[in-house]
Motif scaffolding. Structure first.
Motif, PDB file in Angstrom:
ATOM      1  N   LEU A 159       4.178   1.047   2.787  1.00 33.64           N
ATOM      2  CA  LEU A 159       5.251   1.997   1.264  1.00 33.64           C
ATOM      3  C   LEU A 159       5.298   3.737   1.586  1.00 33.64           C
ATOM      4  CD1 LEU A 159       7.931   1.390   0.690  1.00 33.64           C
ATOM      5  CD2 LEU A 159       6.684   1.097  -2.226  1.00 33.64           C
ATOM      6  N   PHE A 160       6.008   3.700   2.825  1.00 34.91           N
ATOM      7  CA  PHE A 160       6.453   5.641   2.447  1.00 34.91           C
ATOM      8  C   PHE A 160       7.341   5.900   1.285  1.00 34.91           C
ATOM      9  CE2 PHE A 160       4.811   4.897   6.368  1.00 34.91           C
ATOM     10  CZ  PHE A 160       3.086   5.793   6.541  1.00 34.91           C
ATOM     11  N   LEU A 178       1.315  -1.337   0.177  1.00 37.31           N
ATOM     12  CA  LEU A 178       0.040   0.433  -0.079  1.00 37.31           C
ATOM     13  C   LEU A 178       0.650   1.403   0.049  1.00 37.31           C
ATOM     14  CD1 LEU A 178      -2.826   1.394  -0.094  1.00 37.31           C
ATOM     15  CD2 LEU A 178      -2.757   1.094   2.388  1.00 37.31           C
ATOM     16  N   VAL A 179       0.909   1.386  -0.960  1.00 37.98           N
ATOM     17  CA  VAL A 179       1.603   2.673  -1.044  1.00 37.98           C
ATOM     18  C   VAL A 179       1.409   4.837  -1.265  1.00 37.98           C
ATOM     19  CG1 VAL A 179       3.789   4.169  -2.926  1.00 37.98           C
ATOM     20  CG2 VAL A 179       3.244   1.517  -3.014  1.00 37.98           C
ATOM     21  N   LEU A 180       2.020   5.093   0.056  1.00 34.40           N
ATOM     22  CA  LEU A 180       1.922   5.967   0.547  1.00 34.40           C
ATOM     23  C   LEU A 180       2.838   7.570   0.211  1.00 34.40           C
ATOM     24  CD1 LEU A 180      -0.646   5.346   3.466  1.00 34.40           C
ATOM     25  CD2 LEU A 180      -1.271   6.135   1.823  1.00 34.40           C
ATOM     26  N   ARG A 189       3.827  -2.702   9.900  1.00 37.40           N
ATOM     27  CA  ARG A 189       4.412  -3.098   8.828  1.00 37.40           C
ATOM     28  C   ARG A 189       4.815  -2.426   7.887  1.00 37.40           C
ATOM     29  NH1 ARG A 189       2.278  -8.067   9.262  1.00 37.40           N
ATOM     30  NH2 ARG A 189       0.450  -7.445   7.736  1.00 37.40           N
ATOM     31  N   PHE A 190       5.913  -1.769   7.764  1.00 41.07           N
ATOM     32  CA  PHE A 190       6.027  -0.070   6.615  1.00 41.07           C
ATOM     33  C   PHE A 190       7.785  -0.159   6.441  1.00 41.07           C
ATOM     34  CE2 PHE A 190       6.923   1.122  11.663  1.00 41.07           C
ATOM     35  CZ  PHE A 190       7.379   1.576  11.267  1.00 41.07           C
ATOM     36  N   LEU A 243      13.224  -3.339   2.113  1.00 44.67           N
ATOM     37  CA  LEU A 243      11.801  -3.469   1.666  1.00 44.67           C
ATOM     38  C   LEU A 243      11.967  -4.755   0.829  1.00 44.67           C
ATOM     39  CD1 LEU A 243       9.120  -3.024   0.895  1.00 44.67           C
ATOM     40  CD2 LEU A 243      10.512  -2.632  -1.324  1.00 44.67           C
ATOM     41  N   LEU A 244      13.300  -6.161   0.698  1.00 49.21           N
ATOM     42  CA  LEU A 244      12.928  -7.118  -0.120  1.00 49.21           C
ATOM     43  C   LEU A 244      12.525  -7.854   1.104  1.00 49.21           C
ATOM     44  CD1 LEU A 244      15.447  -6.832  -3.392  1.00 49.21           C
ATOM     45  CD2 LEU A 244      13.461  -7.135  -2.920  1.00 49.21           C
TER      46      LEU A 244
END
Length: 520
Positions: A414-415, A381-383, A449-450, A470-471
């Motif tokens: 994911l910021f 979920l991209v923010l 989780r971010f 991230l991976l």
């Protein structure tokens, strides 16, 4: 008195009293006959007695019928009438006798009976005479004073020492009354008129009584009807409440049954999907593959993040160069594949899957799931850092509605920090710590989780450790689920495979068309 010894005027008076008062009056008159030279004669004429007294040239004839205390009202009226009927020209007055100025209940009753039977005008001819040959009251009773006032003050006394004076006062009152009335006295015609009115009053009273009884019965009937209506209303309300409870119970049971049925259907679908996956022998690459679907609003940086992951996953970065290339809005679902850490990573970029009202685009939903086969394993979920709108706050709810409530267990936030002019990008941990509670709640729902990615024109090498983290986070989440993909219950694996096949064929057709166009 006239020269021949006869009286010129004869006043006939009907005496109203009990026997005791009448006897007292006769005794006083007979005594005065001897002492003062009055002529007194007493006789009986049938049902009543007559006592005649001559005072100078006037005669007083007192007619009396025995009135006893135990007599009925009608009997008393008949007795008084016997004193009046023989008098052709009527009587001069009614003489109410009281003893010693004492007005008792017996006299009050007699007055009430006279008024009811002979009419209220009888009070115009009523004279109150107090015989006082013994004990006398000091003060007159209030009721007697009221009666005297109604009778225009016609009250006189006869004592044993002054019979003549009392008789003179009586005659003066009678003469004055007759003079004022202008008639000869109370006549039988007046009695007949009084009886007629009494009859009418009785009839009217009876009619009113009947009307009141009818009204009472009508009211009782209305009350009964109202009571019945209230009872029926109460019964209907109780019945409605009972039916409502039964319907509520049925609805609860039906809901419980539907939930149980849906649960069984979901279990069957999941079991079938598991069997189908077990029947499909995956290749070694597929067992090591992890597919990730990037979700977010337009402009959140999904495509930029995907390009950065692709480049950094293969260690393609430069200390001086930039990998931040202009991206165009994503109009359809696109699939990218990269090998990193001995794993085939499938990245699926998506346009917005929901409109402003949260209504999904079913075709795009199906496409992203088909391209993510054999997954999806992870949802990113991209923010964008510094921007958190209501639409982004609703994203997880949209995802759960579309893919299932368990999607949060497979999600990572994911910021993206793309502020190129920022000399020192803000650490994602600091940003989250200072974020609004709604954003923190969203992160908490996704298992806290971010990760963050800095997409800038300078310091591009700094993004490499971010991509690596991230991976690692993606691999850790995949491992926590035993490498099993997220199973959506809306579409079967065969349906998604068919959709994937269609997408691949369309892409091949487009490539062939582009090749032909370039060759021309």
């Amino acid at each position: 008195m006239s020269h021949n010894g006869e009286a010129n005027t004869n006043h006939i008076m009907a005496v109203i009293s009990q026997v005791e008062e009448w006897s007292s009056l006769k005794s006083l008159l007979q005594t005065s006959c001897q002492d003062e030279g009055h002529q007194v004669t007493c006789s009986s004429l049938g049902a009543y007695q007559v006592c005649s007294v001559t005072v100078e040239d006037e005669m007083i004839s007192l007619h009396y019928a025995d009135l006893k205390e135990d007599m009925s009202d009608e009997s008393i009226c008949q007795a008084v009438e016997t004193c009046i009927k023989p008098c052709t020209n009527g009587i001069s007055s009614f003489l109410l006798l009281i003893q010693g100025g004492c007005y008792t209940k017996k006299e009050r009753r007699l007055v009430e009976i006279l008024q009811a039977h002979f009419g209220p005008e009888i009070l115009k001819y009523l004279v109150i005479l107090s015989t006082e040959d013994g004990e006398v009251v000091d003060t007159l009773d209030d009721a007697l004073l009221d009666l005297i006032n109604v009778c225009d003050g016609r009250y006189c006394r006869i004592t044993s020492s002054s019979v003549t004076g009392g008789l003179h006062s009586l005659l003066e009152m009678v003469n004055c009354t007759l003079s004022e009335s202008g008639v000869g006295g109370y006549t039988e015609a007046m009695l007949a008129e009084a009886k007629r009115r009494c009859t009418e009053d009785s009839a009217m009273k009876l009619l009113k009584q009947k009307v009141e009884e009818a009204e009472n019965k009508e009211q009782e009937f209305k009350d009964f009807v109202q009571m019945q209506e209230n009872r029926r209303t109460k019964e209907m309300e109780e019945l409605k409440a009972k039916h409502a409870r039964e319907r509520k119970k049925e609805a609860a049971e039906r809901k419980k049954y539907e939930e149980k049925r849906e649960g069984l259907q979901e279990a069957v679908i999941s079991h079938k999907a598991s069997l189908q996956l077990q029947m499909t022998t995956p290749s070694d690459d597929e067992t090591k593959a992890a597919s990730v679907i990037l979700l977010g609003l337009s402009g959140s940086g999904k495509s930029s993040a995907l390009n950065l992951i692709l480049s950094r996953a293969g260690n393609q970065y430069s200390l001086n160069g930039s990998t931040h290339e202009p991206t165009h809005p994503t109009l359809s679902c696109e699939k990218k594949v990269v090998f990193a850490a001995d794993r085939r990573l499938i990245l699926v970029d998506t346009p917005e899957l929901w409109d402003e009202d949260g209504v999904e685009n079913l075709a795009l939903v199906k496409d992203c799931l088909a391209l993510a086969l054999p997954g999806p394993h992870v949802f990113l979920l991209v923010l964008q850092v510094g921007r958190f709108t209501q639409g982004e706050n609703n994203m997880l709810g949209y995802m759960q509605k579309t893919f299932g409530r368990e999607v949060a267990e497979h999600s990572i936030i994911l910021f993206i920090n793309s502020e190129e002019n920022q000399s020192k990008p803000q650490r994602v941990d600091d940003y989250v710590a200072e974020a609004h509670t709604t954003l923190q709640d969203l992160i908490r729902k996704c298992g806290s989780r971010f990760h963050g990615l800095n997409i800038t024109n300078n310091r591009s090498a700094l993004s490499y450790p971010q991509v690596r983290e991230l991976l690692l986070g993606i691999n850790k989440l995949v491992a926590s689920h035993g490498g099993r993909p997220f199973l959506t219950k809306r579409f079967s694996p065969q349906e998604l495979q068919e959709r994937n096949k269609v997408i691949v064929e369309k892409k091949e057709d487009m490539l062939e068309i582009n090749h032909l166009l370039r060759s021309e």
